[in-house]
Design a protein around this motif. Structure first.
Motif, mmCIF file in Angstrom:
data_model
loop_
_atom_site.group_PDB
_atom_site.id
_atom_site.type_symbol
_atom_site.label_atom_id
_atom_site.label_comp_id
_atom_site.label_asym_id
_atom_site.label_seq_id
_atom_site.Cartn_x
_atom_site.Cartn_y
_atom_site.Cartn_z
ATOM 1 N N ILE A 90 0.846 -1.206 0.000
ATOM 2 C CA ILE A 90 0.000 0.000 0.000
ATOM 3 C C ILE A 90 0.879 1.253 0.000
ATOM 4 C CG2 ILE A 90 -1.618 1.342 1.447
ATOM 5 C CD1 ILE A 90 -2.908 -1.451 2.075
ATOM 6 N N GLN A 91 2.003 1.207 0.738
ATOM 7 C CA GLN A 91 2.912 2.371 0.777
ATOM 8 C C GLN A 91 3.523 2.608 -0.611
ATOM 9 O OE1 GLN A 91 2.932 -0.102 2.994
ATOM 10 N NE2 GLN A 91 2.272 1.003 4.841
ATOM 11 N N GLU A 92 3.884 1.524 -1.285
ATOM 12 C CA GLU A 92 4.468 1.681 -2.631
ATOM 13 C C GLU A 92 3.455 2.297 -3.597
ATOM 14 O OE1 GLU A 92 7.795 -1.939 -2.600
ATOM 15 O OE2 GLU A 92 5.724 -2.364 -3.178
ATOM 16 N N TRP A 93 2.192 1.836 -3.480
ATOM 17 C CA TRP A 93 1.164 2.386 -4.384
ATOM 18 C C TRP A 93 0.919 3.863 -4.076
ATOM 19 C CZ3 TRP A 93 -0.117 1.538 -8.968
ATOM 20 C CH2 TRP A 93 -1.294 2.072 -9.508
ATOM 21 N N GLU A 94 0.918 4.191 -2.773
ATOM 22 C CA GLU A 94 0.745 5.607 -2.401
ATOM 23 C C GLU A 94 1.902 6.445 -2.960
ATOM 24 O OE1 GLU A 94 -1.826 5.058 1.707
ATOM 25 O OE2 GLU A 94 0.292 5.596 1.870
ATOM 26 N N TYR A 95 3.112 5.878 -2.907
ATOM 27 C CA TYR A 95 4.266 6.609 -3.449
ATOM 28 C C TYR A 95 4.067 6.839 -4.946
ATOM 29 C CZ TYR A 95 8.873 8.170 -4.703
ATOM 30 O OH TYR A 95 9.898 8.932 -5.193
ATOM 31 N N ALA A 96 3.581 5.799 -5.627
ATOM 32 C CA ALA A 96 3.361 5.924 -7.086
ATOM 33 C C ALA A 96 2.357 7.039 -7.380
ATOM 34 C CB ALA A 96 2.876 4.597 -7.660
ATOM 35 N N VAL A 97 1.294 7.095 -6.580
ATOM 36 C CA VAL A 97 0.274 8.141 -6.793
ATOM 37 C C VAL A 97 0.877 9.518 -6.514
ATOM 38 C CG1 VAL A 97 -1.927 9.060 -5.933
ATOM 39 C CG2 VAL A 97 -1.683 6.605 -6.382
ATOM 40 N N GLU A 98 1.648 9.614 -5.431
ATOM 41 C CA GLU A 98 2.304 10.908 -5.126
ATOM 42 C C GLU A 98 3.276 11.287 -6.233
ATOM 43 O OE1 GLU A 98 4.176 10.484 -1.293
ATOM 44 O OE2 GLU A 98 2.202 10.177 -0.356
ATOM 45 N N TYR A 99 3.973 10.287 -6.758
ATOM 46 C CA TYR A 99 4.944 10.561 -7.828
ATOM 47 C C TYR A 99 4.226 11.128 -9.055
ATOM 48 C CZ TYR A 99 8.610 10.017 -11.235
ATOM 49 O OH TYR A 99 9.531 10.290 -12.216
#
Ligand code: BEZ
Ligand code: FE
Length: 293
Positions: free
Chosen positions: A49-58
């Protein structure tokens, strides 16, 4: 199959199905394909979930970096090789090969006459570019428009240095003469780094990739009854031809920028010797029924 796998498959099926009634069949195909491929990426790599959130922030940061002269999404598509892949799958063969548009094309290049200079800075190695536009069968195309843009000798486009370069430096919109020819005076472009002061730079940094593009001049050629062509001509003796940050080099697009020492040839082109001369043909493909439809 585990319960989680089954639940994952059900989510994919439901998301694909949600587009079933899209009236435009091509839009339906593209969206359902996007969902299928994105979902299989997630099923295979199982981002946290943290990786996906990072992708969205990116991606949010990529969007925030965009303005009228900076297109970070094109840049992202370029460094992922997607821009070049889209060019490649749309290539029909026959004429000059296409390559990426890049983010530095401006909608209206200054109109210029054959023989004009496009360099407004007078810094760099003098260069003459002489080209002939033909149809795929080699017949010359009169009245074709040739939109040209290149970076300066320091490796920057005019829009990147509004305080240093006059707008229109390195750009020109030409028309071919009765023999399909056009020539212009310029300076030899430099290799340069793509912009790295945004999220794309963060990506290149994190992955140990260099940001450089080999030296090139951009062209968009449009002729009646022919498919528009977006391409570059690369300078043969420069660095990074084998490691372009955006994967856009094709061997057929690499041209000799030969040194010319003869004063008489220099006079003919209104430059002084020595100068560099690039001569080449650009061939465009006749439109097909598919293009019209
Ligand atoms: C360019 O050639 O102008 C370019 C292409 C892709 C990314 C950055 C620049
Ligand atoms: Fe470029």
């Amino acid at each position: 199959m585990t319960g989680t796998d089954q639940a994952a498959k059900a989510v994919t099926a439901a998301a694909v199905e949600s587009f079933r009634d899209t009236p435009d069949p091509r839009l339906r195909e593209l969206l359902q394909g996007l969902v299928r491929h994105l979902h299989s990426y997630v099923r295979e790599l199982r981002p946290t979930i943290q990786e996906w959130e990072y992708a969205v922030e990116y991606l949010t940061a990529v969007g925030r970096k965009c303005d009228p002269t900076r297109q970070e999404f094109i840049l992202l598509s370029d460094v992922l090789g997607v821009s070049m892949l889209v060019e490649t799958v749309n290539e029909e063969g026959g004429g000059t090969e296409s390559t990426v548009l890049g983010p530095f094309h401006v909608v209206e290049s200054p109109k210029r006459e054959s023989g004009d200079g496009i360099d407004l800075m007078s810094v760099g190695e003098p260069c003459v570019v002489a080209l002939r536009v033909t149809s795929a069968d080699g017949s010359p195309l009169a009245g074709a428009s040739v939109d040209v843009w290149q970076c300066s000798t320091d490796g920057f486009y005019d829009v990147q240095q509004p305080d240093i370069q006059p707008l229109g430096n390195g750009r020109g919109l030409f028309r071919t003469d009765d023999e399909g020819r056009v020539w212009f005076r310029t300076v030899v472009p430099s290799h340069y780094p793509i912009p790295t002061d945004g999220p794309v730079g963060v990506l290149l940094d994190a992955t140990g990739r260099h940001p450089y593009r080999p030296a090139h001049i951009h062209f968009i050629v449009e002729a009646d009854g022919h498919r528009p062509l977006t391409t570059h001509i690369f300078v043969a003796d420069g660095p990074y031809l084998d490691s372009d940050a955006v994967f856009a080099v094709k061997e057929s697009l690499v041209a000799d920028f030969a040194q010319v020492d003869e004063a008489e040839r220099a006079r003919a082109y209104q430059v002084t010797a020595p100068f560099r001369l690039a001569e080449f043909d650009i061939a465009v493909q006749p439109e097909t029924n598919k293009d019209a439809g």
